[in-house]
Design a protein around this motif. Structure first.
Motif, short mmCIF file in Angstrom:
data_model
loop_
_atom_site.label_atom_id
_atom_site.label_comp_id
_atom_site.label_asym_id
_atom_site.label_seq_id
_atom_site.Cartn_x
_atom_site.Cartn_y
_atom_site.Cartn_z
N ARG A 260 4.88 -8.88 28.62
CA ARG A 260 4.04 -7.67 28.61
C ARG A 260 4.87 -6.44 28.28
N ARG A 261 4.20 -5.48 27.65
CA ARG A 261 4.82 -4.19 27.38
C ARG A 261 3.71 -3.16 27.34
N ASP A 262 4.05 -1.93 27.68
CA ASP A 262 3.08 -0.83 27.66
C ASP A 262 3.57 0.25 26.71
N PHE A 263 2.70 0.68 25.83
CA PHE A 263 3.01 1.77 24.91
C PHE A 263 2.11 2.94 25.26
N SER A 264 2.72 4.02 25.71
CA SER A 264 1.95 5.18 26.14
C SER A 264 1.98 6.31 25.12
N GLY A 265 2.55 6.05 23.96
CA GLY A 265 2.59 7.08 22.92
C GLY A 265 3.92 7.80 22.88
N GLY A 266 4.31 8.20 21.71
CA GLY A 266 5.56 8.92 21.52
C GLY A 266 5.45 9.77 20.27
N PRO A 267 6.50 10.51 19.93
CA PRO A 267 6.45 11.35 18.74
C PRO A 267 6.41 10.50 17.47
N VAL A 268 5.76 11.02 16.43
CA VAL A 268 5.72 10.32 15.15
C VAL A 268 7.14 10.23 14.59
N ILE A 269 7.56 9.01 14.28
CA ILE A 269 8.93 8.83 13.78
C ILE A 269 8.94 8.56 12.27
N LEU A 270 7.88 7.93 11.77
CA LEU A 270 7.76 7.65 10.34
C LEU A 270 6.34 7.98 9.89
N LYS A 271 6.24 8.82 8.86
CA LYS A 271 4.93 9.18 8.32
C LYS A 271 4.93 8.90 6.82
N VAL A 272 3.92 8.16 6.38
CA VAL A 272 3.81 7.76 4.97
C VAL A 272 2.47 8.25 4.44
N GLU A 273 2.50 8.94 3.30
CA GLU A 273 1.26 9.47 2.72
C GLU A 273 1.18 9.07 1.25
N HIS A 274 0.06 8.41 0.91
CA HIS A 274 -0.28 8.07 -0.48
C HIS A 274 0.85 7.29 -1.16
N LEU A 275 1.40 6.32 -0.45
CA LEU A 275 2.51 5.53 -1.02
C LEU A 275 1.97 4.52 -2.04
N THR A 276 2.61 4.48 -3.20
CA THR A 276 2.26 3.52 -4.25
C THR A 276 3.53 2.84 -4.74
N VAL A 277 3.49 1.51 -4.80
CA VAL A 277 4.61 0.73 -5.34
C VAL A 277 4.11 0.08 -6.62
N PRO A 278 4.63 0.51 -7.78
CA PRO A 278 4.14 -0.04 -9.05
C PRO A 278 4.40 -1.55 -9.15
N GLY A 279 3.54 -2.24 -9.90
CA GLY A 279 3.76 -3.65 -10.17
C GLY A 279 4.81 -3.81 -11.26
N GLY A 280 5.11 -5.04 -11.59
CA GLY A 280 6.08 -5.29 -12.65
C GLY A 280 5.53 -4.93 -14.02
N LYS A 281 6.34 -5.18 -15.03
CA LYS A 281 5.96 -4.85 -16.39
C LYS A 281 4.70 -5.63 -16.78
N GLY A 282 3.69 -4.91 -17.23
CA GLY A 282 2.45 -5.55 -17.65
C GLY A 282 1.49 -5.85 -16.52
N ALA A 283 1.85 -5.48 -15.28
CA ALA A 283 0.97 -5.77 -14.13
C ALA A 283 -0.30 -4.93 -14.22
N ALA A 284 -1.43 -5.56 -13.88
CA ALA A 284 -2.71 -4.86 -13.95
C ALA A 284 -2.89 -3.87 -12.81
N HIS A 285 -2.27 -4.17 -11.65
CA HIS A 285 -2.45 -3.33 -10.47
C HIS A 285 -1.09 -3.10 -9.79
N PRO A 286 -0.95 -1.99 -9.08
CA PRO A 286 0.29 -1.78 -8.32
C PRO A 286 0.38 -2.76 -7.15
N LEU A 287 1.61 -3.01 -6.69
CA LEU A 287 1.81 -3.89 -5.54
C LEU A 287 1.25 -3.26 -4.27
N VAL A 288 1.45 -1.94 -4.15
CA VAL A 288 0.90 -1.16 -3.03
C VAL A 288 0.20 0.04 -3.63
#
Length: 520
Positions: A260-288
């Motif tokens: 068991r563990r309890d998480f009561s909240g803490g300060p934001v340590i990592l914030k990610v906004e609108h992250l996009t990871v392109p696909g490989g060459k010729g990929a139809a869609h990005p990976l992310v």
């Protein structure tokens, strides 16, 4: 509910295999001691035990990889002693190992028939015949795969299924499956279990090795347990409660699988906004594709999704595996963070444990000591030279705190059990002093006791203020350990659930793209 011990009579005349009094030593150290194993026609017999219990050694003896052992092996009424894997195959024994052993540049069909190619009367290969047979075998598994394409062009999950097809193509009566579902998606696991059902009906015997409890109890007819190279017992799966199985495996009670563990909240340590990871060459869609989230100190954020959903690509993108091609805004402890490279991320207290420890988690030929300091060499260097005494002391401290089982700090990591290898890799990242830990399948291929230790370590790290992003294919683990869960589908977040709302049904629904809702 009696235990079957050494020397007990066979339960059925349809016995395919009996291994009795098996003893094996390496350099004078006995790793198997009077081990017994029996396999009946039409059964799935799970071989269970901790990493290092002797399961792999016993299978290598059966498959002919090790021929210098003591004891007796009987196939039916025949006593055998295989001198090579080829001889074992010729006698109807196939082994599907956890580590994929395909030849990447070769086609799927050529891999399936490697070493026993179809040859015409004139001595020429008959590729069309092989391709037709490969298609038939794959169709039996419900797989639509271009058998002429190089196998390396397919994801690991498909390669794993090709390995299974290759073993089945020998028409063996005894089939050993070593963690066969470790790289498979849920639909592929269901397909594999259906195939196992067909094999049982044909009278085949399946020796099945897995550390997944729900999988063991779903598929096993009987369970045999080894501990520290010794035979503990055999019992029908229906007569062996999970708590007792764990006690057989580890030699002690584990009162709670997920501490068991309890998480009561803490300060934001990592914030990610609108992250996009392109696909490989010729990929139809990005990976992310346009992903936003935040994770707080002391929190475990689960990332769920089927194979190819983008969750692993998300972690690799943030860590710098794809270089500076990643687009979007990232902040770390309130300060802008620029994605550049793994080295840049390590310097800023990010760490990534990858899902393939053999390929990119460790250097098998190097010692435990050198592997533990591999990501933090600057701490142990002066003017470009490694301070050996300092490195050795740090290694000893990690070995003790992580309870790494090894003959010495200087033992090659490649000779350790899977669970101890995983501990070394975790130790390597802990030496960097991370504030954010990316854990991609941290318990894959490790036994129940090591899993429990890793869960306890995760609780210790979050209690110290570390944030964890967790990917795991084991649903009970995800539901028990994560405070929140992001579900990904085709590179995008399809649902966000907190631990009170999350269920297996909701996660699978979102993972298949059937919903797009945040429920926090």
């Amino acid at each position: 509910m009696s235990q079957i011990g050494p020397g007990s009579p066979a339960r059925s005349p349809e016995r395919l295999l009996l291994m009795e009094d098996i003893v094996k030593s390496f350099s004078g150290v006995r790793v198997l001691d009077s081990v017994r194993f029996e396999l009946l026609a039409g059964e799935v017999h799970v071989l269970a035990g901790e990493n290092g219990a002797g399961k792999s050694t016993l299978i290598k003896i059966l498959s002919g990889a090790y021929s210098d052992y003591q004891g007796t092996i009987r196939l039916g009424e025949r006593t055998v002693n295989f001198r090579s894997p080829q001889e074992a195959l010729a006698n109807g024994i196939s082994v599907i190992y956890q580590e994929i052993s395909l030849v990447g540049p070769m086609s799927v069909a050529d891999n399936i028939f490697l070493g026993r190619e179809t040859v015409r009367a004139a001595g020429w290969l008959a590729p069309k015949v092989q391709q037709q047979e490969a298609r038939r075998l794959l169709e039996e598994l419900g797989l639509e795969v271009d058998v002429t394409r190089p196998v390396e062009e397919y994801p690991v999950s498909v390669q794993q299924m090709v390995e299974i097809v290759k073993a089945l193509s020998y028409d063996s009566q005894i089939i050993v499956m070593d963690e066969p579902t470790s790289s498979l998606t849920e639909p592929e696991v269901e397909r594999l279990f259906a195939i196992i059902g067909v094999l049982k009906q044909r009278g085949c015997g399946i020796i099945y090795i897995s550390h997944k409890m729900e999988e063991i109890y779903r598929i096993a007819d009987r369970i045999t347990v080894l501990r520290d190279g010794r035979y503990v017992g055999t019992r029908a799966a229906a007569e062996l409660p999970q708590a007792e199985l764990i006690r057989w495996m580890v030699g002690r009670e584990i009162s709670q699988q997920f501490p068991r563990r309890d998480f009561s909240g803490g300060p934001v340590i990592l914030k990610v906004e609108h992250l996009t990871v392109p696909g490989g060459k010729g990929a139809a869609h990005p990976l992310v594709d346009d992903v936003s989230f935040e994770v707080r100190a002391g929190e475990i954020l689960g990332l769920a999704g089927l194979q190819g959903s983008g969750n692993s690509d998300l972690l690799n993108g943030l860590f710098g595996t794809f270089g500076a091609t990643v687009r979007g805004s990232v902040s770390l402890e309130g300060r802008p963070f620029e994605v550049r490279s793994p080295a840049h991320s390590i310097d800023r207290s990010l760490a990534l444990l990858t899902n393939d420890r053999k390929a990119n988690g460790m250097v098998p030929q190097m010692s435990i000591s050198h592997n533990l300091t591999l990501a933090s060499l600057e701490k142990f260097s002066a003017l470009g030279w490694i301070e050996s005494a300092k490195e050795i002391q740090a290694g000893r401290n990690r070995m003790e705190s992580l309870r790494i089982k090894a003959a010495s700090l200087f033992q090659e990591v490649g000779t350790l059990s899977g669970g101890n290898q995983q501990k070394v890799i975790l130790g390597k990242w802990l030496e960097t002093g991370p504030r954010v830990l990316f854990l991609d399948e941290p318990t894959r291929g490790v036994d129940v006791a090591v899993k429990h230790e890793i869960y306890e370590l995760m609780n210790q790290w979050t209690a110290a203020g570390c944030a964890i992003l967790l990917i795991t294919s084991e649903m009970p683990e995800l539901l028990a350990m994560a405070d929140r869960i992001l579900v990904m589908y085709r590179g995008r977040v399809s649902a966000e659930l907190d631990r009170r709302q999350a269920t297996q049904e909701k996660i699978l629904q979102a993972a298949m793209g059937e919903t797009s809702v945040r429920q926090t």
